[in-house]
Design a protein around this motif. Structure first.
Motif, PDB file in Angstrom:
ATOM      1  N   ARG A   1       0.838  -1.195   0.000  1.00  0.00           N
ATOM      2  CA  ARG A   1       0.000   0.000   0.000  1.00  0.00           C
ATOM      3  C   ARG A   1       0.876   1.248   0.000  1.00  0.00           C
ATOM      4  O   ARG A   1       1.818   1.364   0.788  1.00  0.00           O
TER       5      ARG A   1
ATOM      6  N   ARG B   1      -2.978   6.221  -1.735  1.00  0.00           N
ATOM      7  CA  ARG B   1      -4.262   5.728  -2.223  1.00  0.00           C
ATOM      8  C   ARG B   1      -4.116   4.554  -3.181  1.00  0.00           C
ATOM      9  O   ARG B   1      -5.112   4.010  -3.660  1.00  0.00           O
ATOM     10  N   ARG B   2      -2.903   4.155  -3.466  1.00  0.00           N
ATOM     11  CA  ARG B   2      -2.670   3.108  -4.458  1.00  0.00           C
ATOM     12  C   ARG B   2      -2.080   1.854  -3.813  1.00  0.00           C
ATOM     13  O   ARG B   2      -1.414   1.920  -2.773  1.00  0.00           O
ATOM     14  N   THR B   3      -2.301   0.746  -4.493  1.00  0.00           N
ATOM     15  CA  THR B   3      -1.692  -0.519  -4.109  1.00  0.00           C
ATOM     16  C   THR B   3      -0.780  -0.961  -5.248  1.00  0.00           C
ATOM     17  O   THR B   3      -1.218  -1.037  -6.407  1.00  0.00           O
ATOM     18  N   VAL B   4       0.468  -1.220  -4.924  1.00  0.00           N
ATOM     19  CA  VAL B   4       1.461  -1.588  -5.934  1.00  0.00           C
ATOM     20  C   VAL B   4       1.751  -3.080  -5.793  1.00  0.00           C
ATOM     21  O   VAL B   4       2.028  -3.566  -4.692  1.00  0.00           O
TER      22      VAL B   4
ATOM     23  N   TRP C   1      -1.159   6.084 -14.244  1.00  0.00           N
ATOM     24  CA  TRP C   1      -1.057   7.082 -13.183  1.00  0.00           C
ATOM     25  C   TRP C   1       0.376   7.547 -12.923  1.00  0.00           C
ATOM     26  O   TRP C   1       0.599   8.468 -12.147  1.00  0.00           O
TER      27      TRP C   1
ATOM     28  N   ALA D   1       4.030   5.589  -4.573  1.00  0.00           N
ATOM     29  CA  ALA D   1       3.566   4.481  -5.407  1.00  0.00           C
ATOM     30  C   ALA D   1       4.450   4.323  -6.640  1.00  0.00           C
ATOM     31  O   ALA D   1       4.836   3.201  -7.009  1.00  0.00           O
ATOM     32  N   THR D   2       4.783   5.434  -7.288  1.00  0.00           N
ATOM     33  CA  THR D   2       5.667   5.365  -8.453  1.00  0.00           C
ATOM     34  C   THR D   2       7.036   4.838  -8.056  1.00  0.00           C
ATOM     35  O   THR D   2       7.621   3.990  -8.750  1.00  0.00           O
TER      36      THR D   2
ATOM     37  N   TYR E   1       6.811   1.150  -7.554  1.00  0.00           N
ATOM     38  CA  TYR E   1       6.621   0.474  -8.838  1.00  0.00           C
ATOM     39  C   TYR E   1       7.951   0.353  -9.585  1.00  0.00           C
ATOM     40  O   TYR E   1       8.275  -0.702 -10.148  1.00  0.00           O
TER      41      TYR E   1
END
Length: 312
Positions: free
Chosen positions: A11, A14-17, A87, A109-110, A113
């Motif tokens: 997590r 707001r994103r899940t990677v 995104w 998140a980026t 990723y």
């Protein structure tokens, strides 16, 4: 499914990677060197994201990727693959004969990723893709102190001398280990000068310092002309050139980290370019070694006049 092959979700805001093969060994261990997996690198970047992201946001990146670990093939990625999530921020910049669509890391998140894609080292532009200014207007100067031999005392001394010269020019500066061989000295700028002006100024500073210490320092680009002298490299200030980002990991045994340090730490005889790794870089970052660096950069006009006075 083996532990290495099992996917992991992380997590991030707001994103899940989704991290594939988190057990994949990227940094082999042995002989006193610590082993690190992809999952270990994800954990490290998740922890250092608050310290690292301010140095990445808005900047085009070049990614040093090692899909099979540091002992496998390595390649440098500039263009953002079509398969990257929508995104993730991208920026298209001009190159000779066309354009390049660089990845920009604006959030945790980026960052996670990219680590999941085995991007070991993030190399950043010295300018931001800000609409108010052109991409050719850097807000950082970087002096790369590159030793010609294994003598880090020369590197520490060069960083002290360069810091003193920049002080005379009323330019604030910060020091960072590269995680490889030397140190970077970084100067924040206003972003009002184009890349040619900034690089020319950096070269004049380096020439001035090398001229004052010709037996120890040089600006000679060719290795055969340097001898045993330390190279004051300013070429990273050219258009589309990059420098390793603060807090990034280097693709070297033990996972050393490019780590900010205070100028007082230059006096530590145990300091070397690979002093911090993913195991302890966070502890160093929590000391806020760049706390004295002003948030706003400086213009080069007054500094250039002071430099001209010193030179002439």
């Amino acid at each position: 499914m083996s532990g290495e092959d099992a996917a992991r979700t992380v997590r991030a805001g707001r994103r899940t990677v989704r991290i594939h093969r988190p057990g994949k060994v990227l940094f082999p261990g042995g002989g006193g060197v610590q082993e690190y997996t992809k999952g270990d690198l994800v954990d490290y970047h998740r922890a250092v994201a608050p310290f690292m992201l301010p140095h990445l946001r808005g900047r085009p990146l070049m990614l040093e990727r090692c899909p099979d670990g540091i002992d496998g093939p390595t390649f440098m990625q500039k263009n953002t693959p079509d398969g990257y999530p929508e995104w993730i921020t991208r920026v298209e910049v001009a190159k000779e004969g066309g354009t390049v669509c660089h990845t920009v890391c604006d959030d945790t998140a980026t960052l996670l990723y990219l680590v999941g894609q085995a991007s070991i080292t993030l190399h950043r532009w010295l300018s931001r893709a800000a609409p108010a200014r052109g991409i050719d207007r850097p807000d950082r100067l970087v002096f790369d102190l590159d030793p010609s031999r294994d003598d880090f005392e020369t590197v520490r001394e060069a960083a002290r001398l360069l810091g003193e010269l920049l002080d005379e020019l009323n330019l604030p500066s910060a020091v960072m280990t590269t995680g490889s061989r030397g140190l970077h000295v970084i100067v924040p700028l206003t972003g009002d000068h184009d890349v040619d002006e900034a690089r020319a100024f950096a070269r004049e500073v380096a020439d001035t310092l090398a001229g004052a210490h010709p037996d120890r320092l040089t600006t000679a680009a060719r290795k055969k002309d340097r001898g045993d002298r330390l190279y004051l490299d300013v070429q990273r200030n050219a258009y589309a050139q990059t420098a390793v980002a603060p807090c990034t990991v280097r693709a070297l045994p033990g996972a050393p980290v490019a780590t900010p340090l205070s100028r007082d730490q230059l006096d530590d005889p145990e300091l070397h370019a690979r002093r911090w790794t993913v195991a302890d870089a966070l502890d160093q970052l929590r000391t806020d070694p760049w706390v004295k660096l002003p948030r706003r950069g400086r213009a080069l006009g007054p500094a250039r006049r002071r430099l001209d006075a010193l030179r002439g």
